[in-house]
Design a protein around this motif. Structure first.
Motif, short mmCIF file in Angstrom:
data_model
loop_
_atom_site.label_atom_id
_atom_site.label_comp_id
_atom_site.label_asym_id
_atom_site.label_seq_id
_atom_site.Cartn_x
_atom_site.Cartn_y
_atom_site.Cartn_z
N ASP A 140 0.83 -1.21 0.00
CA ASP A 140 0.00 0.00 0.00
C ASP A 140 0.86 1.25 0.00
O ASP A 140 0.58 2.23 -0.71
CB ASP A 140 -0.92 -0.01 1.23
N GLU A 141 1.94 1.24 0.81
CA GLU A 141 2.82 2.41 0.85
C GLU A 141 3.53 2.61 -0.48
O GLU A 141 3.70 3.75 -0.94
CB GLU A 141 3.84 2.23 1.97
N ILE A 142 3.95 1.51 -1.11
CA ILE A 142 4.60 1.63 -2.42
C ILE A 142 3.63 2.20 -3.45
O ILE A 142 3.98 3.07 -4.26
CB ILE A 142 5.13 0.26 -2.86
N ALA A 143 2.37 1.73 -3.43
CA ALA A 143 1.37 2.25 -4.37
C ALA A 143 1.11 3.72 -4.12
O ALA A 143 0.96 4.52 -5.06
CB ALA A 143 0.08 1.44 -4.23
N GLU A 144 1.06 4.12 -2.84
CA GLU A 144 0.84 5.54 -2.52
C GLU A 144 1.98 6.41 -3.01
O GLU A 144 1.78 7.49 -3.56
CB GLU A 144 0.67 5.68 -1.00
N LEU A 145 3.23 5.93 -2.83
CA LEU A 145 4.38 6.68 -3.33
C LEU A 145 4.35 6.80 -4.85
O LEU A 145 4.68 7.86 -5.41
CB LEU A 145 5.68 6.00 -2.88
N ASP A 146 3.96 5.73 -5.53
CA ASP A 146 3.87 5.78 -6.99
C ASP A 146 2.84 6.81 -7.44
O ASP A 146 3.07 7.57 -8.39
CB ASP A 146 3.50 4.40 -7.54
N SER A 147 1.70 6.84 -6.73
CA SER A 147 0.67 7.82 -7.10
C SER A 147 1.15 9.24 -6.86
O SER A 147 0.88 10.15 -7.65
CB SER A 147 -0.61 7.55 -6.32
N LEU A 148 1.90 9.45 -5.78
CA LEU A 148 2.43 10.79 -5.51
C LEU A 148 3.44 11.20 -6.57
O LEU A 148 3.48 12.36 -7.00
CB LEU A 148 3.09 10.82 -4.12
N GLU A 149 4.26 10.28 -7.01
CA GLU A 149 5.23 10.60 -8.05
C GLU A 149 4.54 10.95 -9.36
O GLU A 149 5.00 11.81 -10.12
CB GLU A 149 6.16 9.40 -8.26
N GLU A 150 3.42 10.28 -9.62
CA GLU A 150 2.69 10.60 -10.84
C GLU A 150 2.06 11.98 -10.77
O GLU A 150 1.96 12.69 -11.77
CB GLU A 150 1.60 9.55 -11.08
N GLU A 151 1.61 12.37 -9.53
CA GLU A 151 0.99 13.68 -9.39
C GLU A 151 2.01 14.81 -9.48
O GLU A 151 1.68 15.93 -9.87
CB GLU A 151 0.26 13.76 -8.04
N VAL A 152 3.24 14.58 -9.10
CA VAL A 152 4.26 15.63 -9.14
C VAL A 152 4.59 15.94 -10.60
O VAL A 152 4.85 15.04 -11.40
CB VAL A 152 5.52 15.19 -8.38
N ALA A 153 4.59 17.23 -10.95
CA ALA A 153 4.87 17.64 -12.33
C ALA A 153 6.34 17.44 -12.63
O ALA A 153 7.18 17.56 -11.75
CB ALA A 153 4.50 19.10 -12.53
N PRO A 154 6.67 17.18 -13.88
CA PRO A 154 8.08 17.03 -14.23
C PRO A 154 8.82 18.36 -14.09
O PRO A 154 8.22 19.42 -14.13
CB PRO A 154 8.03 16.56 -15.69
N GLU A 155 10.09 18.28 -13.91
CA GLU A 155 10.89 19.49 -13.72
C GLU A 155 10.89 20.33 -15.00
O GLU A 155 10.94 19.81 -16.12
CB GLU A 155 12.32 19.10 -13.35
N GLU A 156 10.81 21.65 -14.81
CA GLU A 156 10.81 22.59 -15.96
C GLU A 156 12.24 22.88 -16.39
O GLU A 156 13.16 22.90 -15.57
CB GLU A 156 10.12 23.89 -15.57
N THR A 157 12.36 23.14 -17.66
CA THR A 157 13.67 23.55 -18.19
C THR A 157 13.91 25.01 -17.83
O THR A 157 12.96 25.74 -17.51
CB THR A 157 13.71 23.36 -19.70
N PRO A 158 15.14 25.50 -17.89
CA PRO A 158 15.41 26.93 -17.58
C PRO A 158 14.64 27.88 -18.50
O PRO A 158 14.15 28.92 -18.05
CB PRO A 158 16.92 27.03 -17.77
N GLU A 159 14.52 27.53 -19.78
CA GLU A 159 13.80 28.40 -20.71
C GLU A 159 12.33 28.49 -20.35
O GLU A 159 11.73 29.57 -20.35
CB GLU A 159 13.97 27.89 -22.14
N GLU A 160 11.75 27.32 -19.99
CA GLU A 160 10.33 27.33 -19.62
C GLU A 160 10.11 28.11 -18.34
O GLU A 160 9.12 28.84 -18.20
CB GLU A 160 9.84 25.89 -19.47
N ALA A 161 11.02 27.97 -17.39
CA ALA A 161 10.89 28.71 -16.14
C ALA A 161 11.00 30.21 -16.38
O ALA A 161 10.25 31.01 -15.80
CB ALA A 161 11.97 28.25 -15.15
N LEU A 162 11.94 30.63 -17.27
CA LEU A 162 12.10 32.05 -17.57
C LEU A 162 10.87 32.60 -18.27
O LEU A 162 10.39 33.70 -17.97
CB LEU A 162 13.35 32.24 -18.44
N GLU A 163 10.33 31.82 -19.18
CA GLU A 163 9.13 32.26 -19.89
C GLU A 163 7.95 32.40 -18.95
O GLU A 163 7.16 33.35 -19.04
CB GLU A 163 8.82 31.25 -20.99
#
Length: 216
Positions: A140-163
């Motif tokens: 259950d804990e592993i499944a919960e961690l997987d779901s949290l990782e899916e909810e977290v947005a991928p990291e933005e690139t520097p150009e996207e962050a600047l924009e």
């Protein structure tokens, strides 16, 4: 020591008188030796060689009494030996019982010690197992961690962050896409500079209304 009276005859007058002790011949008549007579406490006159009936009768009575005394002493000695043997046997039996009880007690103590050690070992093993289970994640804990990782947005690139920063800044200043100044293309490998643009005052603001009143 027994001192019975011994009668002898005087050689001169042949009259009876008191003698020193019993003669060897008198002792031989009752089948006693000098040693036996002395052990019985009798006095032996070694020099006298005569025999008298009175002395022989006295020796027979003494011998009978002495034999009875010896028999009684023998019985007492035998009884004492039996009692001693019985006491030693009982003491040995008690010692064996005590040794057996002591041995059983030592065995019980050893078994109790082993049991306590086994309980301690089991308790330690259970604690280690509980710790390992606590460290491991459940399904259950592993499944919960997987779901949290899916909810977290991928990291933005520097150009996207600047924009994104530019868009937020323009929205805060009220600049539309048409009013944004054209930006020169930055050479490759360099960072794009952000030009701050002040917001133009509109006629709807209070300051603009005051200026219009003054001009009129």
């Amino acid at each position: 020591m027994m001192k019975p009276s011994v009668s002898v005859e005087s050689p001169a007058t042949n009259t009876p008188r008191k003698g020193r002790g019993f003669s060897k011949d008198e002792l031989a008549t009752i089948k006693w030796s000098v040693k036996q007579a002395r052990e019985a406490g009798l006095i032996v006159d070694i020099r006298r060689r005569t025999k008298h009936k009175e002395n022989i009768a006295t020796l027979k009575v003494i011998k009978e009494d002495y034999v009875k005394v010896l028999a009684e002493k023998e019985k007492e000695l035998l009884k004492a030996r039996k009692d001693g043997a019985k006491a030693r046997k009982e003491a040995l039996k008690r010692k064996q019982i005590e040794d057996k009880e002591l041995s059983e007690r030592e065995i019980e103590i050893e078994e109790e010690r082993k049991r306590v050690q086994e309980e301690i070992a089991k308790k330690e093993a259970a604690e280690l197992e509980a710790e390992s289970e606590a460290e491991e994640l459940t399904e259950d804990e592993i499944a919960e961690l997987d779901s949290l990782e899916e909810e977290v947005a991928p990291e933005e690139t520097p150009e996207e962050a600047l924009e994104k920063v530019e868009e937020d800044l323009a929205a805060a200043l009220g600049i539309t896409d048409e009013e944004k100044p054209e930006e020169e293309a930055a050479p490759e490998g360099t960072k794009r500079a952000v030009k701050r643009v002040r917001k133009k005052p509109t006629t709807t603001t209070k300051g603009a209304a005051d200026k219009a009143d003054k001009k009129e």
